[in-house]
Design a protein around this motif. Structure first.
Motif, PDB file in Angstrom:
ATOM      1  N   GLY A 180     113.982 -33.579  30.637  1.00 45.70           N
ATOM      2  CA  GLY A 180     112.557 -33.334  30.766  1.00 45.70           C
ATOM      3  C   GLY A 180     111.752 -33.741  29.548  1.00 45.70           C
ATOM      4  O   GLY A 180     110.635 -34.246  29.666  1.00 45.70           O
ATOM      5  N   ASP A 184     112.577 -40.652  30.746  1.00 48.26           N
ATOM      6  CA  ASP A 184     111.364 -41.241  31.299  1.00 48.26           C
ATOM      7  C   ASP A 184     111.531 -41.692  32.752  1.00 48.26           C
ATOM      8  O   ASP A 184     110.781 -42.538  33.238  1.00 48.26           O
ATOM      9  N   LEU A 186     111.126 -39.594  35.308  1.00 44.43           N
ATOM     10  CA  LEU A 186     109.982 -38.947  35.934  1.00 44.43           C
ATOM     11  C   LEU A 186     108.771 -39.026  35.014  1.00 44.43           C
ATOM     12  O   LEU A 186     108.906 -38.964  33.789  1.00 44.43           O
ATOM     13  N   TRP A 188     105.239 -37.395  33.448  1.00 44.59           N
ATOM     14  CA  TRP A 188     104.981 -36.019  33.022  1.00 44.59           C
ATOM     15  C   TRP A 188     104.442 -35.164  34.161  1.00 44.59           C
ATOM     16  O   TRP A 188     104.874 -34.014  34.310  1.00 44.59           O
ATOM     17  N   LYS A 191     107.505 -34.290  36.129  1.00 42.51           N
ATOM     18  CA  LYS A 191     108.347 -33.309  35.444  1.00 42.51           C
ATOM     19  C   LYS A 191     107.767 -31.898  35.577  1.00 42.51           C
ATOM     20  O   LYS A 191     108.488 -30.931  35.829  1.00 42.51           O
ATOM     21  N   GLY A 195     109.483 -28.778  37.399  1.00 42.61           N
ATOM     22  CA  GLY A 195     109.751 -27.567  36.627  1.00 42.61           C
ATOM     23  C   GLY A 195     109.156 -26.334  37.266  1.00 42.61           C
ATOM     24  O   GLY A 195     109.773 -25.259  37.269  1.00 42.61           O
ATOM     25  N   VAL A 225     110.810 -36.393  42.412  1.00 41.41           N
ATOM     26  CA  VAL A 225     112.221 -36.009  42.376  1.00 41.41           C
ATOM     27  C   VAL A 225     112.932 -36.556  43.608  1.00 41.41           C
ATOM     28  O   VAL A 225     114.058 -37.067  43.527  1.00 41.41           O
TER      29      VAL A 225
END
Length: 372
Positions: A180, A184, A186, A188, A191, A195, A225
């Motif tokens: 995370g 790189d 994903l 931001w 991510k 999360g 994802v």
């Protein structure tokens, strides 16, 4: 981002946390039906089947379709001395499972490229005498995904068992935190979305709807994802389209992790990570209570696996065990019929049997079976 832009080089423990606690795609159905027959007394061999276009073949159990599920089901029934006949419209067993060796020595898979190792697949390989051909991925190495012209490592533990393995998955050198903060693959926003779904909360499942794999993963962890981590896995193991495959039917035990999450009293938002931990604790207890046979080769649950000459090794071995040599002449005494296309299936009210009608290379043939 299209599915063609993403290829899979390996499988991740994070993916397995969400997707790989299911039983092997190859054998869950066959194992359950095998158990349902295990209490029956031994019966006559299928060698008593007679080949006649006028008189139906007779068997206790007719398995229609020689894909990997039908093949392993037929093997389990045959292994339990239950008279069974397996029929397949194509000229080979295995369905989408097709392995090829090129002239310059490279092995490639036309369909799925690996399986998630479970006791069921190891057991079948042992029973068929091909356990020595099993190969497994190195659990200490991270898997990789090719995205945007670059290889990206996915979160991975280091082979720890149970809760210790989950701590490695989060805090280890290839763990989720490093993925995370430094990775790189994903964006931001992607991510942060993942999360939140994993550690905080996600939207509840829709009522009275059978979600696809894509819908389930996107709802819980976000679309990035799915596209960049999950889609390559599903395509590689199932050789199917995760946009149409049912999550509940394909990965039922993974889907149940959401239920485990909501069962945790303080986890009101159903954050999936905590349900995964709860399931891992339960799995550790189950595996200790029912360990694999000591005669089987050692394996790690969920570890990607295959055979030295490709996945088609398995259905080929099943064909041989059922009495039909691969590439050989037709054996009328075998429990397998290839190039048989089902055209009709009826249930008799008089004797309770099923009557299946096939188009075959030798004309129309019927089969009478107690179970289909």
């Amino acid at each position: 981002m299209t599915r063609r832009q993403i290829s899979m080089v390996g499988l991740s423990s994070m993916t397995r946390l969400m997707l790989l606690s299911s039983t092997s795609v190859f054998s869950s159905l066959s194992q359950s039906i095998r158990l349902s027959f295990s209490s029956k007394q031994n019966r006559r061999s299928t060698s008593s089947l007679s080949m006649s276009s006028k008189t139906p073949l007779e068997t206790d159990c007719l398995v229609i379709g020689g894909g990997i599920s039908g093949s392993t089901l037929a093997h389990n029934l045959h292994q339990s001395n239950i008279p069974v006949l397996l029929t397949e419209a194509r000229s080979y067993l295995g369905g989408n499972v097709k392995s090829h060796r090129t002239e310059d020595g490279f092995l490639w898979e036309e369909g799925p490229n690996s399986f998630a190792t479970q006791p069921s697949i190891v057991r079948i390989a042992y029973e068929l005498g091909i356990a020595d051909q099993l190969v497994f991925a190195d659990e200490s190495l991270p898997p990789w995904v090719n995205f945007g012209g670059k290889l990206h490592p996915l979160p991975k533990g280091q082979g720890g068992k149970g809760p210790a393995g989950q701590l490695e998955l989060v805090f280890g050198p290839n763990g989720v935190l490093k993925f995370g903060l430094v990775g790189d693959l994903l964006s931001w926003p992607g991510k942060i979305r993942a999360g939140i779904g994993a550690f905080v909360a996600h939207s509840p499942a829709p009522e009275n709807k059978d979600e696809t794999i894509r819908e389930w993963v996107t709802r819980i962890l976000g679309e990035e994802v799915f596209l960049r981590c999950i889609d390559p896995f599903v395509s590689g193991v199932y050789a199917g389209n995760p946009e149409t495959l049912s999550m509940r039917a394909s990965l039922s035990k993974i889907a149940r992790i959401e239920t485990y999450s909501y069962d945790i009293e303080w986890n009101k938002g159903g954050a999936i990570f905590y349900g995964g931990l709860a399931r891992q604790v339960e799995l550790t207890k189950e595996r200790k209570a029912d360990p694999p046979d000591a005669a089987w080769p050692e394996f790690e649950y969920g570890n990607p696996g295959s055979f030295r000459e490709g996945l088609q090794t398995l259905p080929n071995a099943i064909s041989e065990r059922l009495g039909q040599p691969v590439g050989g002449d037709f054996n009328k005494d075998s429990s397998l019929r290839l190039n048989w296309k089902l055209v009709n299936l009826e249930h008799s009210s008089s004797n309770g049997n099923y009557l299946a009608t096939y188009e075959t290379p030798d004309g129309i043939q019927t089969v009478s079976a107690k179970t289909v």
